[in-house]
Design a protein around this motif. Structure first.
Motif, mmCIF file in Angstrom:
data_model
loop_
_atom_site.group_PDB
_atom_site.id
_atom_site.type_symbol
_atom_site.label_atom_id
_atom_site.label_comp_id
_atom_site.label_asym_id
_atom_site.label_seq_id
_atom_site.Cartn_x
_atom_site.Cartn_y
_atom_site.Cartn_z
ATOM 1 N N SER A 106 69.804 7.687 36.363
ATOM 2 C CA SER A 106 68.401 7.934 35.980
ATOM 3 C C SER A 106 67.905 6.512 35.467
ATOM 4 C CB SER A 106 68.269 8.855 34.752
ATOM 5 O OG SER A 106 68.811 8.350 33.595
ATOM 6 N N PHE A 107 68.810 5.613 35.411
ATOM 7 C CA PHE A 107 68.114 4.349 35.217
ATOM 8 C C PHE A 107 67.450 3.622 36.014
ATOM 9 C CE2 PHE A 107 70.088 5.294 30.890
ATOM 10 C CZ PHE A 107 69.606 4.364 30.177
ATOM 11 N N PRO A 108 66.370 2.826 36.017
ATOM 12 C CA PRO A 108 65.892 1.983 37.211
ATOM 13 C C PRO A 108 66.965 0.936 37.581
ATOM 14 C CG PRO A 108 64.840 1.615 35.267
ATOM 15 C CD PRO A 108 65.714 2.712 34.783
ATOM 16 N N GLY A 109 67.125 0.699 38.643
ATOM 17 C CA GLY A 109 67.873 -0.492 39.110
ATOM 18 C C GLY A 109 69.388 -0.139 39.284
ATOM 19 N N LEU A 110 69.854 1.064 38.712
ATOM 20 C CA LEU A 110 71.392 1.551 39.020
ATOM 21 C C LEU A 110 71.425 2.553 40.381
ATOM 22 C CD1 LEU A 110 72.825 2.336 35.429
ATOM 23 C CD2 LEU A 110 73.232 0.321 37.068
ATOM 24 N N GLY A 111 72.399 2.175 41.277
ATOM 25 C CA GLY A 111 72.444 3.083 42.227
ATOM 26 C C GLY A 111 73.898 3.412 42.130
ATOM 27 N N LEU A 112 74.482 3.975 43.135
ATOM 28 C CA LEU A 112 76.039 4.575 43.200
ATOM 29 C C LEU A 112 77.091 3.453 42.831
ATOM 30 C CD1 LEU A 112 75.670 7.237 46.237
ATOM 31 C CD2 LEU A 112 75.754 7.591 43.675
ATOM 32 N N GLN A 113 76.813 2.583 43.594
ATOM 33 C CA GLN A 113 77.827 1.403 43.555
ATOM 34 C C GLN A 113 77.861 0.695 42.395
ATOM 35 O OE1 GLN A 113 80.295 1.196 45.375
ATOM 36 N NE2 GLN A 113 79.386 2.403 47.025
ATOM 37 N N ALA A 156 66.159 -3.889 38.315
ATOM 38 C CA ALA A 156 65.288 -3.177 37.246
ATOM 39 C C ALA A 156 63.826 -3.623 37.147
ATOM 40 C CB ALA A 156 65.983 -3.136 35.585
ATOM 41 N N ILE A 157 63.674 -5.185 37.478
ATOM 42 C CA ILE A 157 62.519 -5.651 37.412
ATOM 43 C C ILE A 157 61.510 -5.039 38.379
ATOM 44 C CG2 ILE A 157 61.465 -7.781 37.655
ATOM 45 C CD1 ILE A 157 63.924 -9.233 36.647
ATOM 46 N N THR A 158 62.142 -4.831 39.689
ATOM 47 C CA THR A 158 61.047 -4.419 40.472
ATOM 48 C C THR A 158 60.990 -2.711 40.716
ATOM 49 O OG1 THR A 158 63.043 -4.567 42.263
ATOM 50 C CG2 THR A 158 61.461 -6.324 42.137
ATOM 51 N N ALA A 159 61.890 -2.231 39.916
ATOM 52 C CA ALA A 159 62.277 -0.595 39.951
ATOM 53 C C ALA A 159 61.334 -0.081 38.828
ATOM 54 C CB ALA A 159 63.624 -0.095 40.049
ATOM 55 N N SER A 160 61.215 -0.833 37.457
ATOM 56 C CA SER A 160 60.677 -0.179 36.540
ATOM 57 C C SER A 160 59.307 -1.225 36.120
ATOM 58 C CB SER A 160 61.574 -0.136 35.495
ATOM 59 O OG SER A 160 61.016 -0.027 34.149
ATOM 60 N N PRO A 161 58.252 -0.622 35.826
ATOM 61 C CA PRO A 161 57.105 -1.268 35.284
ATOM 62 C C PRO A 161 57.364 -1.938 33.807
ATOM 63 C CG PRO A 161 56.211 0.783 36.357
ATOM 64 C CD PRO A 161 57.944 0.942 36.366
ATOM 65 N N GLY A 162 58.004 -1.072 33.153
ATOM 66 C CA GLY A 162 58.203 -1.508 31.711
ATOM 67 C C GLY A 162 59.174 -2.626 31.732
ATOM 68 N N ALA A 163 60.284 -2.559 32.485
ATOM 69 C CA ALA A 163 61.197 -3.542 32.667
ATOM 70 C C ALA A 163 60.601 -4.948 33.370
ATOM 71 C CB ALA A 163 62.412 -3.308 33.535
ATOM 72 N N ARG A 174 68.921 -11.645 30.959
ATOM 73 C CA ARG A 174 69.896 -11.360 30.020
ATOM 74 C C ARG A 174 69.470 -10.505 28.800
ATOM 75 N NH1 ARG A 174 72.081 -15.847 30.125
ATOM 76 N NH2 ARG A 174 71.161 -17.015 28.441
ATOM 77 N N ASN A 175 68.362 -11.008 28.582
ATOM 78 C CA ASN A 175 67.464 -10.237 27.255
ATOM 79 C C ASN A 175 66.963 -8.785 27.888
ATOM 80 O OD1 ASN A 175 64.903 -9.432 25.865
ATOM 81 N ND2 ASN A 175 65.833 -10.885 24.522
ATOM 82 N N LEU A 176 66.644 -8.587 28.984
ATOM 83 C CA LEU A 176 66.084 -7.208 29.603
ATOM 84 C C LEU A 176 67.553 -6.492 29.682
ATOM 85 C CD1 LEU A 176 64.423 -5.219 30.993
ATOM 86 C CD2 LEU A 176 64.857 -6.543 33.051
ATOM 87 N N CYS A 177 68.693 -7.146 30.191
ATOM 88 C CA CYS A 177 69.920 -6.361 30.322
ATOM 89 C C CYS A 177 70.291 -5.861 28.847
ATOM 90 C CB CYS A 177 70.972 -7.145 30.855
ATOM 91 S SG CYS A 177 72.566 -6.683 30.921
ATOM 92 N N ASN A 178 70.244 -6.705 27.976
ATOM 93 C CA ASN A 178 70.480 -6.484 26.311
ATOM 94 C C ASN A 178 69.849 -5.036 26.079
ATOM 95 O OD1 ASN A 178 72.088 -7.197 24.269
ATOM 96 N ND2 ASN A 178 70.030 -7.503 23.228
ATOM 97 N N ARG A 179 68.456 -5.086 26.362
ATOM 98 C CA ARG A 179 67.670 -4.059 25.852
ATOM 99 C C ARG A 179 68.279 -2.748 26.812
ATOM 100 N NH1 ARG A 179 61.248 -3.914 24.693
ATOM 101 N NH2 ARG A 179 61.123 -1.437 24.667
ATOM 102 N N MET A 180 68.282 -2.679 28.014
ATOM 103 C CA MET A 180 68.712 -1.801 28.851
ATOM 104 C C MET A 180 69.979 -1.070 28.498
ATOM 105 S SD MET A 180 66.038 -1.488 31.029
ATOM 106 C CE MET A 180 66.852 -0.398 32.465
ATOM 107 N N LEU A 181 71.041 -2.070 28.032
ATOM 108 C CA LEU A 181 72.118 -1.470 27.462
ATOM 109 C C LEU A 181 72.417 -0.466 26.106
ATOM 110 C CD1 LEU A 181 74.541 -4.724 28.133
ATOM 111 C CD2 LEU A 181 74.815 -2.202 29.240
ATOM 112 N N GLY A 182 71.091 -1.199 25.424
ATOM 113 C CA GLY A 182 70.988 -0.392 24.190
ATOM 114 C C GLY A 182 70.522 1.107 24.433
ATOM 115 N N GLN A 183 69.476 1.093 25.699
ATOM 116 C CA GLN A 183 69.030 2.415 25.928
ATOM 117 C C GLN A 183 70.160 3.206 26.599
ATOM 118 O OE1 GLN A 183 65.858 0.967 28.497
ATOM 119 N NE2 GLN A 183 64.719 0.131 26.766
#
Length: 416
Positions: free
Chosen positions: A286-293, A355-362, A382-391
């Motif tokens: 459900s997270f933007p930028g994450l596919g199966l692999q 996620a930068i291209t898949a999510s307007p918020g990101a 890296r800062n964006l990844c840090n926030r996404m990991l928290g979520q």
């Protein structure tokens, strides 16, 4: 934790290829037993019997320290409620210096050191996570697929370097294709024409046949015309004997690349079959930028043991996305983390990039880090990844899917 008389019991195992040395100590540091076991089922049973003799029970097993986190021995020890601590060999070497200044080393001595590590500093070490069998199976497949991709890219780079020495026409012909030399069309054409001289003699019919054998369905005639023009252009050549020898070397390397491409594709299919079966797959996807692999790689590194990380900060530090502050006297600095899970860090970089291209918020968060804070591209990602990991930590704990409005409320309001 079992009691031996009035003392607690700790076990250390010095792992080797053909045998393992076992040491048991009590809470006062007294050696209770030592044994060398073989690396087979009989040896594993001997170890379990030795633990039972010293008070090991199903409800209260003896904790074990060992310098590896994988293998059949670890799988046997991880059954039930037993805590197994994988001690870094470098950390064990530092502990060894506490007990001996002569720098002597022995297998039995190393087992005793590992047991004493648990006796004195078990609180400072982390037991192996209690992941489910499905999560561990996904981890095996995802890591193997990632290794296969890295191996494929390494072989592709070697092949490219070799072609530059005698066959620049091939590099020019395949430069317009994504993944270049890894594509089946490129590999099939190199099998048909391993040298520049043989490529120049190819007909359109032969090129079209090679493209069809590779599985191409569209644009075959136009592509055959383009490739024939490139192969028949004026190129520099090695002497004939040297060119033929280089062609044979190229074919040998091409065989390795073929095997690597097949392995990567087969493992990717295996991941696509196993990962969706996991209960956490829906949340991760459900997270933007994450596919199966990529989702499988994230699950492989964080596991599904909800007690593994005390809070989101622990997960961020494990991934290397959160900064670290170093202070000494009047000096202090905030830098990136160098000690981290490299696989999770690599997956986080790709995740943030997608996620930068898949999510307007990101995307808004990334632009704010670049424009308002002056971050470079890598630091902003890296800062964006840090926030996404928290979520992600929050969603996994609460069993909720990702929600764009909840994740980036300020960014979306500004964008609107």
């Amino acid at each position: 934790m079992p009691w031996g008389g009035n003392n607690l019991i700790y076990c250390g195992i010095d792992w080797a290829e053909n045998h393992h040395d076992v040491a048991l100590v009590d809470d006062s540091g007294q050696l209770l037993a030592k044994r060398r076991i073989s690396d087979d089922a009989a040896g594993y049973q001997l170890l379990l019997d030795l633990l039972v003799e010293h008070g090991d029970t199903e409800d209260d097993p003896i904790p074990v320290a060992i310098e590896t986190s994988r293998g059949l021995l670890v799988a046997v020890l991880r059954t039930g409620k037993r805590q197994v601590f994988a001690i870094n060999p470098m950390a064990a070497a530092r502990y060894r210096d506490r007990h001996s200044v002569s720098r002597k080393k022995s297998d039995h001595g190393d087992a005793l050191v590992l047991a004493n590590i648990l006796r004195t500093d078990m609180h400072a070490h982390r037991a192996l996570p209690n992941d489910s069998d499905l999560a561990r199976a996904v981890a095996v497949l995802a890591r193997a697929q990632q290794d296969a991709i890295w191996n494929r890219q390494q072989l592709s780079n070697q092949l490219r370097s070799l072609l530059r020495e005698y066959y620049p026409a091939a590099l020019d012909a395949f430069s317009t294709w994504t993944n270049g030399l890894c594509r089946p069309e490129a590999r099939e054409l190199l099998k048909v024409a391993p040298t520049s001289a043989r490529a120049g003699r190819l007909t359109r019919t032969q090129i079209q046949a090679a493209l069809r054998r590779s599985g191409r369905k569209r644009g075959i005639e136009a592509e055959a015309v383009r490739l024939r023009e490139v192969f028949r252009a004026n190129w520099a050549h090695q002497p004939p004997l040297v060119e033929d020898a280089l062609g044979k070397q190229m074919l040998a390397l091409l065989g390795q690349l073929d095997a690597a491409c097949t392995a990567a594709d087969d493992l990717a299919k295996a991941v696509e079959e196993a990962f969706p079966q996991h209960p956490d797959a829906d949340i991760l996807l459900s997270f933007p930028g994450l596919g199966l692999q990529l989702g499988a790689r994230v699950l492989a590194e964080i596991g599904d043991d909800r007690q593994r990380f005390a809070d989101a900060r622990g997960l961020k530090a494990y991934a290397g996305s959160s900064p670290i502050t170093r202070a000494s006297g009047k000096k202090s600095s905030i830098t990136r983390r160098w000690v981290k899970n490299d696989r999770l860090n690599h997956a986080g970089y790709l995740w943030a990039f997608s996620a930068i291209t898949a999510s307007p918020g990101a995307k808004a968060h990334y632009r704010r880090r670049r424009d308002d804070h002056g971050d470079w591209h890598a630091a902003a990602q890296r800062n964006l990844c840090n926030r996404m990991l928290g979520q992600l930590y929050h969603c996994l704990q609460q069993r909720k899917l990702f929600d764009e409005d909840t994740a980036f409320p300020v960014a979306l309001a500004v964008a609107a």
